[in-house]
Scaffold this active site. Structure first.
Site, mmCIF file in Angstrom:
data_model
loop_
_atom_site.group_PDB
_atom_site.id
_atom_site.type_symbol
_atom_site.label_atom_id
_atom_site.label_comp_id
_atom_site.label_asym_id
_atom_site.label_seq_id
_atom_site.Cartn_x
_atom_site.Cartn_y
_atom_site.Cartn_z
ATOM 1 N N LYS A 84 -10.146 -6.994 7.504
ATOM 2 C CA LYS A 84 -10.898 -7.154 8.746
ATOM 3 C C LYS A 84 -10.782 -5.893 9.585
ATOM 4 C CE LYS A 84 -7.369 -8.842 11.850
ATOM 5 N NZ LYS A 84 -7.175 -8.101 13.101
ATOM 6 N N HIS A 141 0.818 -1.219 0.000
ATOM 7 C CA HIS A 141 0.000 0.000 0.000
ATOM 8 C C HIS A 141 0.853 1.270 0.000
ATOM 9 C CE1 HIS A 141 -3.388 -2.667 0.599
ATOM 10 N NE2 HIS A 141 -4.180 -1.644 0.346
#
Lengths: 293, 192
Positions: free
Chosen positions: B103, B36
């Site tokens: 999550k 990322h």
């Protein structure tokens, strides 16, 4: 001794990584019964149960984040800690090659992950001398997701109306549960230390996770606080994974250490539902005599 | 139960709502912290990786190489997504993502990007590394293995019936925001 000890430690790591302890499994099953049928909370707990069964059957990690590897060793005076550490580090690398542990240890300065799970501060050892001749090795694998929601409060905290007493502790601990939401893979367990300085507070909070979930605190006021926090947290509606629901926590375990007059820390270690904790008693040859959980 | 196979259309993704249980099939690429920051800072995807109309999975799997030279996924649950919040919105926009699996939920910037560009957040069950590894039917490739290490590499997986719940949809709704606000109100009542 070395080869036997090494094999015992690899087996301890395997079992810790792949099998949930009975005391945790029991509470997880009870919470599945209690969740409302047909909700995503219930479905999350069902997947968790399937996962526990599958991990045990396949002898593979319950969770891919096999976490910080924490050894708690109780041994008699004269026990050779240096030799034990060398063998344990070797066993950790071997267990990693076997896939019981993920390649999970990263050099904080270079970012290099050499795949051995051994390095500065990895694995973690806590040695404790005792009068008994037995050697007791307990292991916790603590994933990063739940470790990241751990927190330490310095009381008083005005905006939480948290004064330096048990009510203040209760307030910050409920705040910790709300802040954690589902990020620590709830339903989780709170390990708490009231008092101490900053590092001993955190260390002692994590040590509470060695207690079985169904034990009761021998100190009455801490026992009351544990029961109250468990009950109240489960009224908050955060639920498994933060999906909403009845099960937010599986347990609360609190210890207290003396503090200096100027400090009042409340330290929290949050443990995820994938509560990986096991322990063994070793004989003089390093062979496993019995399992502790 | 809704079944979806990648690549997705914008219409398929926009039809999903918070609380929908979905089973995903097709190709997914893993990407976590290192990937990322790299993409956010202008790094290029390696040849062979396309996120357009596809999924990024916040996951650092345990993968072993068998004696036959084939990769075998040993454990592969989601990692905490909140760490990617500073980068995710930009990556959804730049690479045309339709889904993010993770999550713990994500924040306002990701939610805005989901609404604007037609993407959703799929919540997998944290810790369920074995159930989810069973849904990975094949390892197609791995990228940046040497550069980022095994957990941080981009793994290209084929998945079948991978179970998730939509917790941020493409209409500005977030289950995480709802539960947080409701639990804060309850706490205010219970703590006094």
């Amino acid at each position: 001794m070395t080869d036997t000890l090494r094999a015992s430690l690899i087996e301890l790591i395997r079992r810790t990584s792949a099998e949930i302890p009975d005391d945790v499994q029991k509470v997880l099953l009870e919470s599945l019964e209690q969740e409302k049928k047909g909700t995503i909370a219930e479905s999350a707990l069902k997947i968790i149960q399937q996962n526990i069964e599958l991990a045990k059957k396949k002898s593979q990690p319950i969770c891919q984040d096999t976490g910080t590897v924490l050894f708690y060793v109780d041994a008699p005076a004269g026990f050779d800690q240096i030799a034990f550490q060398e063998t344990t580090r070797d066993a950790v690398t071997a267990a990693t090659k076997l896939g019981y542990l993920r390649q999970n240890s990263v050099n904080s300065l270079t970012g290099v992950n050499d795949g051995t799970n051994v390095g500065e501060g990895a694995p973690v050892f806590h040695f404790h001398q005792h009068r008994s001749p037995e050697v007791r090795v307990r292991l916790i694998l603590k994933g990063g997701g739940c470790e990241n929601v751990g927190v330490q409060y310095s009381l008083p905290i005005e905006k939480l109306k948290a004064n330096r007493n048990l009510d203040g502790c209760r307030r910050v601990l409920l705040e910790a549960v709300v802040e954690a939401q589902g990020k620590g893979c709830g339903p989780g367990v709170l390990g708490v230390c009231i008092g101490g300085d900053r590092p001993t507070g955190y260390e002692f909070s994590k040590r509470q996770l060695l207690r079985k979930l169904d034990d009761r605190n021998p100190i009455p006021e801490l026992d009351r606080l544990e029961q109250d926090l468990l009950h109240t947290s489960n009224e908050l509606g955060i639920g498994p994974m933060g999906f909403g629901g009845k099960t937010t926590l599986l347990g609360v375990k609190i210890g207290a250490l003396n503090r200096v007059p100027a400090s009042f820390f409340v330290s929290v270690s949050y443990m995820c539902w994938a509560f990986r904790r096991q322990g063994v008693v070793l004989n003089a040859e390093g062979k496993i005599e019995n399992w502790l959980y | 139960m809704i079944h979806l196979t990648s690549p997705f259309t914008e219409a398929q993704i926009r039809s999903l709502k918070v609380g929908d249980a979905v089973e995903l099939s097709g190709v997914v690429f893993t990407g976590r912290d290192a990937v990322h920051t790299y993409l956010h800072d202008g790094g290029a995807l390696p040849p062979g990786v396309s996120l357009k109309n596809g999924i990024i999975y916040h996951c650092g799997p345990v993968v072993l190489k068998g004696d036959d030279g084939q990769w075998k996924v040993v454990a592969a649950g989601p990692t905490t997504s909140a760490r990617e919040e500073p980068y995710q919105g930009q990556i959804i926009k730049d690479f045309g993502l339709r889904g993010v699996i993770g999550k713990g939920g994500m924040g306002e910037r990701t939610l805005q990007a989901c609404r604007e560009y037609g993407c959703v957040y799929f919540h997998a069950i944290g810790g369920a590394a074995q159930v989810l590894a069973e849904c990975i039917t094949r390892v197609r490739n791995v990228y940046f293995l040497k550069e980022f290490g095994s957990p941080e590499a981009i793994w290209e997986f084929e998945v079948a019936k991978f179970p998730v719940v939509v917790t941020i949809d493409a209409h500005g709704n977030s289950l995480h925001r709802e539960v947080l606000n409701a639990s804060r109100e309850k706490l205010a009542r219970l703590a006094g």
